[in-house]
Write a protein that holds these residues in place. Structure first.
Motif, mmCIF file in Angstrom:
data_model
loop_
_atom_site.group_PDB
_atom_site.id
_atom_site.type_symbol
_atom_site.label_atom_id
_atom_site.label_comp_id
_atom_site.label_asym_id
_atom_site.label_seq_id
_atom_site.Cartn_x
_atom_site.Cartn_y
_atom_site.Cartn_z
ATOM 1 N N LEU A 1 0.809 -1.228 0.000
ATOM 2 C CA LEU A 1 0.000 0.000 0.000
ATOM 3 C C LEU A 1 0.840 1.275 0.000
ATOM 4 O O LEU A 1 0.297 2.368 0.156
ATOM 5 N N HIS A 2 2.175 1.141 -0.194
ATOM 6 C CA HIS A 2 3.041 2.315 0.038
ATOM 7 C C HIS A 2 2.680 3.508 -0.851
ATOM 8 O O HIS A 2 2.871 4.645 -0.463
ATOM 9 N N ASP A 3 2.141 3.237 -2.032
ATOM 10 C CA ASP A 3 1.827 4.333 -2.964
ATOM 11 C C ASP A 3 0.319 4.526 -3.173
ATOM 12 O O ASP A 3 -0.074 5.107 -4.187
ATOM 13 N N VAL A 4 -0.522 4.061 -2.239
ATOM 14 C CA VAL A 4 -1.977 4.194 -2.478
ATOM 15 C C VAL A 4 -2.401 5.645 -2.656
ATOM 16 O O VAL A 4 -3.400 5.928 -3.320
ATOM 17 N N GLY A 5 -1.624 6.557 -2.079
ATOM 18 C CA GLY A 5 -1.942 7.985 -2.245
ATOM 19 C C GLY A 5 -1.939 8.398 -3.710
ATOM 20 O O GLY A 5 -2.545 9.415 -4.085
ATOM 21 N N LYS A 6 -1.258 7.626 -4.559
ATOM 22 C CA LYS A 6 -1.220 7.962 -5.990
ATOM 23 C C LYS A 6 -2.586 7.771 -6.653
ATOM 24 O O LYS A 6 -2.803 8.247 -7.765
ATOM 25 N N ALA A 7 -3.487 7.064 -5.956
ATOM 26 C CA ALA A 7 -4.831 6.876 -6.512
ATOM 27 C C ALA A 7 -5.533 8.213 -6.687
ATOM 28 O O ALA A 7 -6.429 8.335 -7.534
ATOM 29 N N SER B 1 2.744 14.759 -2.941
ATOM 30 C CA SER B 1 1.649 14.763 -1.963
ATOM 31 C C SER B 1 1.017 13.376 -1.825
ATOM 32 O O SER B 1 0.189 13.155 -0.941
ATOM 33 N N HIS B 2 1.457 12.407 -2.680
ATOM 34 C CA HIS B 2 0.874 11.060 -2.565
ATOM 35 C C HIS B 2 1.183 10.457 -1.193
ATOM 36 O O HIS B 2 0.439 9.616 -0.711
ATOM 37 N N VAL B 3 2.262 10.923 -0.555
ATOM 38 C CA VAL B 3 2.609 10.381 0.762
ATOM 39 C C VAL B 3 1.535 10.779 1.785
ATOM 40 O O VAL B 3 0.939 9.919 2.447
ATOM 41 N N GLN C 1 6.820 7.238 5.479
ATOM 42 C CA GLN C 1 8.269 7.534 5.498
ATOM 43 C C GLN C 1 9.061 6.897 4.359
ATOM 44 O O GLN C 1 10.283 6.957 4.366
ATOM 45 N N HIS C 2 8.399 6.290 3.363
ATOM 46 C CA HIS C 2 9.197 5.555 2.371
ATOM 47 C C HIS C 2 10.015 6.450 1.449
ATOM 48 O O HIS C 2 10.892 5.977 0.740
ATOM 49 N N HIS C 3 9.751 7.773 1.455
ATOM 50 C CA HIS C 3 10.591 8.685 0.652
ATOM 51 C C HIS C 3 11.553 9.488 1.526
ATOM 52 O O HIS C 3 12.238 10.377 1.016
ATOM 53 N N GLU C 4 11.622 9.207 2.825
ATOM 54 C CA GLU C 4 12.601 9.884 3.687
ATOM 55 C C GLU C 4 13.965 9.209 3.475
ATOM 56 O O GLU C 4 14.028 8.013 3.173
ATOM 57 N N VAL D 1 13.387 -1.170 -1.038
ATOM 58 C CA VAL D 1 12.711 -2.019 -2.038
ATOM 59 C C VAL D 1 11.975 -1.167 -3.080
ATOM 60 O O VAL D 1 11.929 -1.528 -4.255
ATOM 61 N N ASP D 2 11.449 -0.014 -2.658
ATOM 62 C CA ASP D 2 10.770 0.885 -3.590
ATOM 63 C C ASP D 2 11.761 1.397 -4.641
ATOM 64 O O ASP D 2 11.508 1.323 -5.851
ATOM 65 N N VAL D 3 12.917 1.886 -4.193
ATOM 66 C CA VAL D 3 13.914 2.439 -5.124
ATOM 67 C C VAL D 3 14.458 1.339 -6.039
ATOM 68 O O VAL D 3 14.560 1.529 -7.255
HETATM 69 FE FE LIG Z 1 6.046 6.621 -3.249
#
Ligand SMILES: [Fe+2]
Length: 389
Positions: A182-188, A211-213, A236-239, A265-267
């Motif tokens: 669900l790390h990027d659900v904000g992209k919805a 702002s997806h975070v 915090q996945h983009h920190e 893992v995201d990068v």
């Molecule tokens: Fe992300």
């Protein structure tokens, strides 16, 4: 003589250190075997210098572990690659569809249906535990249109492998896997024209994309059954540990361990995936880059554990063998990450495809070995045709 530098990347040789004394013919043979033609020596050191007592024997580390990576992770497999590949193929398709549905639900109702998430995460954990060499390479092959959904699924699969490499208990793996899925659900809620823009974003578009975070955190906070660990991963996945990340410019241990795992893992998945505006990096090069960046972005020991968990030549990687043939890595060999099982597909000298042949490079009678990784694009080879067969 004392080798000061092997003049090649740490992943291209089997020695424990980059610097050591050559005091046995076996070491010279190893150097030749790994295609190392030039080395830098330190003339002030070596066996011919009487005062040089502090010398390391290169044989200590031969074929034990690449410099700095440490002990390999033993991953038990309870299914053959063939058995698991059939299941993983269905699972990857279903998982992509489920994430697609989650995004659609968010767009329509602003709600995440958590009942869709839990069984999917369980199935993905089971698949990775049975034989991770099936789902992981499958997840790297992505369709342009489904990228965001497939990236979520892939990030989840990689997170499970990393968590397993850290010996986390099943309950904790379930939590971090949920956060990764669900790390990027904000992209919805980010407009498609920004999400799928094939090129550089404007400053305003970057702000919107980032702002997806916060959007993801807002969505998860109103979703019953989502734990704090998953919430931390989303927030915090983009920190990054040097404070260069977003949205809160957190530093060092201000970023939770599982969130740093999420960042890694995201990068990795993002930089190894083909996008409309850039080609994905070969996995081995991506891992080397991440280790390089780790002093600023991620905890180095966590990146090393990730490399141990998925292999120096992750399954699905195109490699060149000393026999001048190209091969796809199909399966990792426990305790011998430089010697995986490969499928030989192409003769470089004669420039033609070969009848595919599986070779276990760890078998003692096998004379072949990997000299380096290659790019599918450079050779015009379609990975979807040859990987995950
Ligand atoms: Fe992300």
């Amino acid at each position: 003589m004392f080798i000061h530098d092997l003049d090649c990347g740490w992943m291209d040789h089997p020695f424990l250190r980059n610097q050591f004394a050559v005091n046995h013919v076996e070491i010279i043979q190893k150097l030749q075997q790994y295609g190392i033609r030039e080395v830098y020596i330190d003339a002030s050191r070596g066996l011919d210098v009487p005062d040089d007592l502090d010398i390391h024997d290169g044989r200590e580390g031969v074929e034990v572990e690449p410099d700095g990576i440490g002990q390999e992770i033993t991953v038990l497999k309870t299914a053959t690659l063939q058995e698991e590949m059939a299941r993983a193929r269905t699972l990857q398709k279903e998982a992509t569809q489920i994430v697609h549905n989650i995004f659609t639900d968010i767009r329509l109702s602003g709600q995440i249906k958590v009942e869709l998430v839990e069984p999917l995460v369980e199935q993905m954990i089971d698949s990775i535990f049975r034989n991770q060499d099936a789902l992981l390479p499958l997840c790297r092959l992505k369709d342009h249109d489904d990228y965001t959904f497939q990236h979520s699924v892939s990030t989840c699969a990689l997170m499970i492998a990393l968590a397993r490499g850290l010996d986390m208990p099943r309950d904790a793996i379930r939590e971090v896997a949920t956060g990764a899925l669900l790390h990027d659900v904000g992209k919805a809620v980010i407009p498609d024209e920004i999400l799928k823009k094939p090129g550089q974003l404007t400053e305003d578009e970057v702000v919107c994309m980032q702002s997806h975070v916060e959007q993801g955190v807002t969505l998860l906070q109103k979703t019953p059954g989502i734990g704090n660990i998953a919430l931390d991963i989303v927030s915090q996945h983009h920190e990054r540990i040097d404070g260069s990340g977003y949205p809160n410019k957190l530093k060092g241990d201000e970023i939770q361990l599982h969130s740093q795992m999420g960042g890694i893992v995201d990068v990795y998945d993002a930089i190894t995936s083909d996008r409309p505006y850039h080609k994905g990096m070969p996995p081995t090069r991506a891992l080397g880059k991440m280790l390089e960046w780790s002093q600023h972005h991620f905890k180095p020991e966590l990146v090393r554990t990730f490399i141990k968990a998925i292999g120096i030549y992750p399954s699905g990687t195109l490699v060149r063998l000393i026999s001048d043939r190209l091969a796809i890595v199909t399966e990792q060999n426990e305790e011998k990450s430089l010697l995986p099982v490969v499928r030989v597909i192409y003769n470089c000298k004669w420039q033609h495809y070969l009848e595919p042949e599986e070779i276990d490079l760890a078998k003692s009678r096998c004379q072949d070995h990997i000299v380096g990784h290659e790019s599918f694009e450079d050779w015009g080879i379609d990975p979807s045709r040859w990987c995950c067969g």
